[in-house]
Design a protein around this motif. Structure first.
Motif, PDB file in Angstrom:
ATOM      1  N   ALA A  31       0.909  -1.204   0.093  1.00  0.00           N
ATOM      2  CA  ALA A  31       0.475  -0.233  -0.062  1.00  0.00           C
ATOM      3  C   ALA A  31       0.287   1.128  -0.182  1.00  0.00           C
ATOM      4  O   ALA A  31       1.624   1.547   0.989  1.00  0.00           O
ATOM      5  CB  ALA A  31      -0.217  -0.232   1.149  1.00  0.00           C
ATOM      6  N   LEU A  34       4.324   3.881   3.451  1.00  0.00           N
ATOM      7  CA  LEU A  34       3.639   5.310   3.676  1.00  0.00           C
ATOM      8  C   LEU A  34       4.850   6.200   3.777  1.00  0.00           C
ATOM      9  O   LEU A  34       5.836   5.738   4.307  1.00  0.00           O
ATOM     10  CB  LEU A  34       2.268   6.014   3.773  1.00  0.00           C
ATOM     11  CG  LEU A  34       1.377   5.025   4.416  1.00  0.00           C
ATOM     12  CD1 LEU A  34      -0.211   5.398   4.956  1.00  0.00           C
ATOM     13  CD2 LEU A  34       0.948   4.751   2.611  1.00  0.00           C
ATOM     14  N   VAL A  82       1.817  -1.455   4.118  1.00  0.00           N
ATOM     15  CA  VAL A  82       2.057  -0.266   4.158  1.00  0.00           C
ATOM     16  C   VAL A  82       3.141   0.058   4.199  1.00  0.00           C
ATOM     17  O   VAL A  82       4.066  -0.162   5.630  1.00  0.00           O
ATOM     18  CB  VAL A  82       1.268   0.439   5.294  1.00  0.00           C
ATOM     19  CG1 VAL A  82       1.113   1.622   5.567  1.00  0.00           C
ATOM     20  CG2 VAL A  82      -0.444  -0.580   5.091  1.00  0.00           C
ATOM     21  N   VAL A 126      -3.104   6.735   1.042  1.00  0.00           N
ATOM     22  CA  VAL A 126      -4.238   6.695   1.390  1.00  0.00           C
ATOM     23  C   VAL A 126      -4.728   6.783   0.872  1.00  0.00           C
ATOM     24  O   VAL A 126      -4.932   8.590   0.477  1.00  0.00           O
ATOM     25  CB  VAL A 126      -3.985   7.206   3.248  1.00  0.00           C
ATOM     26  CG1 VAL A 126      -5.302   7.089   3.423  1.00  0.00           C
ATOM     27  CG2 VAL A 126      -3.577   6.180   3.558  1.00  0.00           C
ATOM     28  N   PHE A 138      -6.494   1.695   1.727  1.00  0.00           N
ATOM     29  CA  PHE A 138      -4.925   2.137   1.819  1.00  0.00           C
ATOM     30  C   PHE A 138      -5.429   1.626  -0.462  1.00  0.00           C
ATOM     31  O   PHE A 138      -5.887   0.862  -0.811  1.00  0.00           O
ATOM     32  CB  PHE A 138      -4.243   0.766   1.821  1.00  0.00           C
ATOM     33  CG  PHE A 138      -3.947   0.848   3.146  1.00  0.00           C
ATOM     34  CD1 PHE A 138      -2.890   2.063   3.396  1.00  0.00           C
ATOM     35  CD2 PHE A 138      -4.417   0.073   4.564  1.00  0.00           C
ATOM     36  CE1 PHE A 138      -2.939   2.381   5.231  1.00  0.00           C
ATOM     37  CE2 PHE A 138      -4.299   0.592   6.161  1.00  0.00           C
ATOM     38  CZ  PHE A 138      -3.820   1.185   6.612  1.00  0.00           C
TER      39      PHE A 138
END
Length: 155
Positions: free
Chosen positions: A13, A55, A53, A16, A67
């Protein structure tokens, strides 16, 4: 560059998305208040699929967020129900005492909500609050100088 470990079958991911993202949803994660603040973490969907995730910065996920996976699909984020205290009484005074302890607090027109905490529960009862225990998504007020959570006092 991030290398996937065996079992990270949904990939990475990288962003967002807001609630109205329009992407194909391929899974759902249920996260409590603490878990909705993250930057880099391995998560599992309700169906057991895993993803990472990764980011660029720490974010606080808003209700309905998702995500964005690198392949163009999305993982929906749902807020977990967690133990909370619903507080009524002299709200300005009670809110001051909660804020003085830097405790996240959800503010309603006729009540306050905090995560269940026996020490705060005792303090609030001593201050004359009426308390009701429950389970609900916890959505505290964001900081005065930005949206979502504040990260420190550098404002």
């Amino acid at each position: 560059m991030y290398f996937l470990a065996n079992g990270d079958e949904l990939g990475v991911a990288v962003a967002v998305l807001p609630a109205d993202h329009g992407r194909k949803v391929v899974g759902r994660v249920v996260l409590d208040y603490e878990s909705r603040c993250l930057r880099r973490k391995r998560l599992s969907t309700e169906g057991g699929a895993t993803f990472v995730v990764d980011l660029p910065q720490t974010v606080s996920l808003d209700p309905g967020a998702a995500f964005a996976l690198a392949d163009g699909t999305a993982i929906a984020v749902t807020e977990a129900h967690e133990p909370v205290l619903r507080i009524t009484g002299d709200l300005p005074r009670l809110a001051w005492h909660i804020g003085n302890r830097h405790c996240p607090c959800e503010i309603g027109p006729d009540h306050l909500v905090i995560r269940a905490d026996p020490v705060l529960e005792d303090m609030l009862r001593r201050l004359g609050a009426t308390l009701a225990r429950g389970f609900a998504p916890f959505r505290p007020e964001g900081g005065a100088y930005g949206h979502g959570r504040t990260f420190g006092h550098s404002h």
